[in-house]
Enzyme design. Sequence first.
Site, PDB file in Angstrom:
ATOM      1  N   CYS A   1       0.448  -1.156   0.080  1.00 29.77           N
ATOM      2  CA  CYS A   1       0.165   0.188   0.130  1.00 29.77           C
ATOM      3  C   CYS A   1       0.820   1.793   0.051  1.00 29.77           C
ATOM      4  O   CYS A   1       1.806   1.770  -1.134  1.00 29.77           O
ATOM      5  CB  CYS A   1      -0.839   0.091   1.525  1.00 29.77           C
ATOM      6  SG  CYS A   1      -2.325   1.180   0.597  1.00 29.77           S
TER       7      CYS A   1
ATOM      8  N   HIS B   1      -4.151  -5.919   1.974  1.00 31.89           N
ATOM      9  CA  HIS B   1      -3.663  -5.975   3.036  1.00 31.89           C
ATOM     10  C   HIS B   1      -4.034  -7.748   3.866  1.00 31.89           C
ATOM     11  O   HIS B   1      -4.740  -8.273   2.704  1.00 31.89           O
ATOM     12  CB  HIS B   1      -4.266  -4.937   4.199  1.00 31.89           C
ATOM     13  CG  HIS B   1      -3.835  -3.662   3.710  1.00 31.89           C
ATOM     14  ND1 HIS B   1      -2.904  -2.880   4.254  1.00 31.89           N
ATOM     15  CD2 HIS B   1      -5.046  -2.002   3.115  1.00 31.89           C
ATOM     16  CE1 HIS B   1      -2.530  -1.623   3.488  1.00 31.89           C
ATOM     17  NE2 HIS B   1      -3.830  -1.744   3.260  1.00 31.89           N
TER      18      HIS B   1
END
Lengths: 467, 242
Positions: free
Chosen positions: B90, B188
């Site tokens: 990310c 994630h």
Amino acid sequence: MTTSARTRAAVLATTVVNALSRRFGAGSGTVAGGHAGLALDPRLLEHLASNRRIALVSGTNGKTTTTRLLAVAVQGSLGRPATNATGSNMPTGHVTALAGAPPGAPAVLEVDEGYLPGLVTSLSPEVVVLLNLSRDQLDRTNEVRMVASKWRAALAGASRTTVVANADDPLVVWAASSAPHPYWVGAGLEWLADAVGCPACEGRITFAGSSGRSGPGGRGGPGGRAGAGLWRCECGFGRPSLDVRLEDDDVVLADGRRVRLELALPGRFNRSNAAMAAAGAAALGVPWQESLPRIALVEEVAGRFAVVEVGGCTARMMLAKNPAGWRELLDLVCPGDTPLVVGINARIADGRDPSWLWDVPFERLRGRMVVATGERCRDLSVRLRYAEVAHRTVRDPVAAVRAAHIGAGGALGRSGGDRAPGPAPDPVPRPVSVDFIGNYTAFSDLMARACARRDAPDAREGSPAWT
Amino acid sequence: MDLRIVVVHPDLLGTYGDGGNGVVLLQRARWRGIEAELVDAPSDHALPGGDLYCLGGGEDAAQTASAHRLREDGTLAASVARGVPVLAVCAGYQTLGRSFAAADGRPLPGLGLLDVVTVKGAGPRPVGEILAEPCDPGLPVLTGFENHGGHTARGVDAAPLARVLSGVGNGDGTEGAITGKVIGTYLHGPVLARNPALADLLISWVTGAPLAPLDDAEEQALREERIAAVRVRRQLRRAGRS
């Protein structure tokens, strides 16, 4: 229709729709009516709030408990306050709380972090209590710094409001230091991971007297705890001088007097909640020596720490919604050897991404008997595997409590445990209590399936709030 | 051999549970008898040397601060030049690129370790389960949870890590990027907890030898559940359209 006629109609609609919602089991009886009332009078909340003394409570953790403690604290001096005791902390819940209150009664309202700026501006509350800010439900709420900035902007204009703020949380201090009338409480902070970045300059905050930097996985890292310690950034932003502080079991007042906290509620975080509530009461004119003894008697708040019957077993119910809350509860349960059931869901109200499980130091549970349950028990099971915590995985929470109860009488699980448990045999009742910690909907679902024990502590407090 | 896993700036890039990637790598090495240690490398210290680096997600201001410190420090770029593997998630993924978007949208320089450029996405923020088919045929389907405001374009030197089956990823139908032993991804979960094969790939890059299999029953159960959840939702959506 005149404003007052419109408001009266809206109050009636709120009350009637809530009653219908409760009667037909369509909801909690706090939200639908609020929607109906606000639809008829969009400024209903402001109208209902006028001519009342109002205190708002917000923060990531401890809102419901602190709201309850503050309501209890002021009841003697100010009369029974209107309050949203069940945690309906958005304007629909506030309208419901106020619609049923007599004119002029004070109000103690729990407020969702996102709604706080709007309510500070529209209601001009007498007191705002700000507990802490940390990561929570990142999939649907703003990043935590954004929340702090919005609080800060709203509080800057709150010239009639005393802002009772936790001076040990840098993000809360950042938000509250814009307020004309801050009141600083050294209430401690358990979770530092969201606090090390300076909100004033993007530098780094250092904490003096922070102990045990045990991060996720029990390694050194952020996320450790601060007691009541000084903190500051190179830019000069630091902990303000305290008006009152929590020191172990004592509240130390500005004049040096000490008042001992002997709470029925367990845990360091509840001492912190109690200090914040009593400070809020003091800001409303209720002396500490009057509020703290009342606060001390509260034994259970909206089901938290209630002892209930589940599937023929006795369970102590605990709620943790985010890493900061989990850390506090693991501190509380870790010294014991009571079998532990951990329940994880990931519905919208919980946050749909349970990645935060890896921010919780489940390693502390090594050697304990643990049953993983809830709709996301598989995520928890993987987390526990890497924490090397022996566990079983039982998706149904009632069956999980029974499995923990039965397991307490014999060997339970190895690492990885029983991967496909068969139907649980009938439990043999034993005098073993099970601790249950769940996140939001895991907790409330099991609560709804549990029966309150007749001798449970909530008996003194009236009917349980989860029904 | 010793395996030193460094989690980069957990104080800045630790927002989404991605620190768990370090724990997964540590345990999967140890369970195979590989001596391993996990080092948290806070942003106010020089980045220590390591055999494998992990970067996680973080908020905008923290990402900017982390990128700035990593550029000044130089250790990460020097390690990559020596062939040390990196997993970046990310904000960490964006940081490894040529540039990324600040909170106000203006471009900020990244580390240039991946040939990607990230700008603010135009549509709604992609938040939800993501499923992607890895371009490496040796890896099973990737499952994770994405939550980002960035749209990432790959240059010629960065291959995609995977093709998106469900979700958004980079924004062009691909997910993540890979150059040499540097992997960037939006997943994630943490990504290595949900995709242990990817963890083993990273470890094997360091050890240089194939790894003994582990009993991954818990991970498999989780993977099956998450993959099924995405497929059920897609079928429901399709049924709703027809």
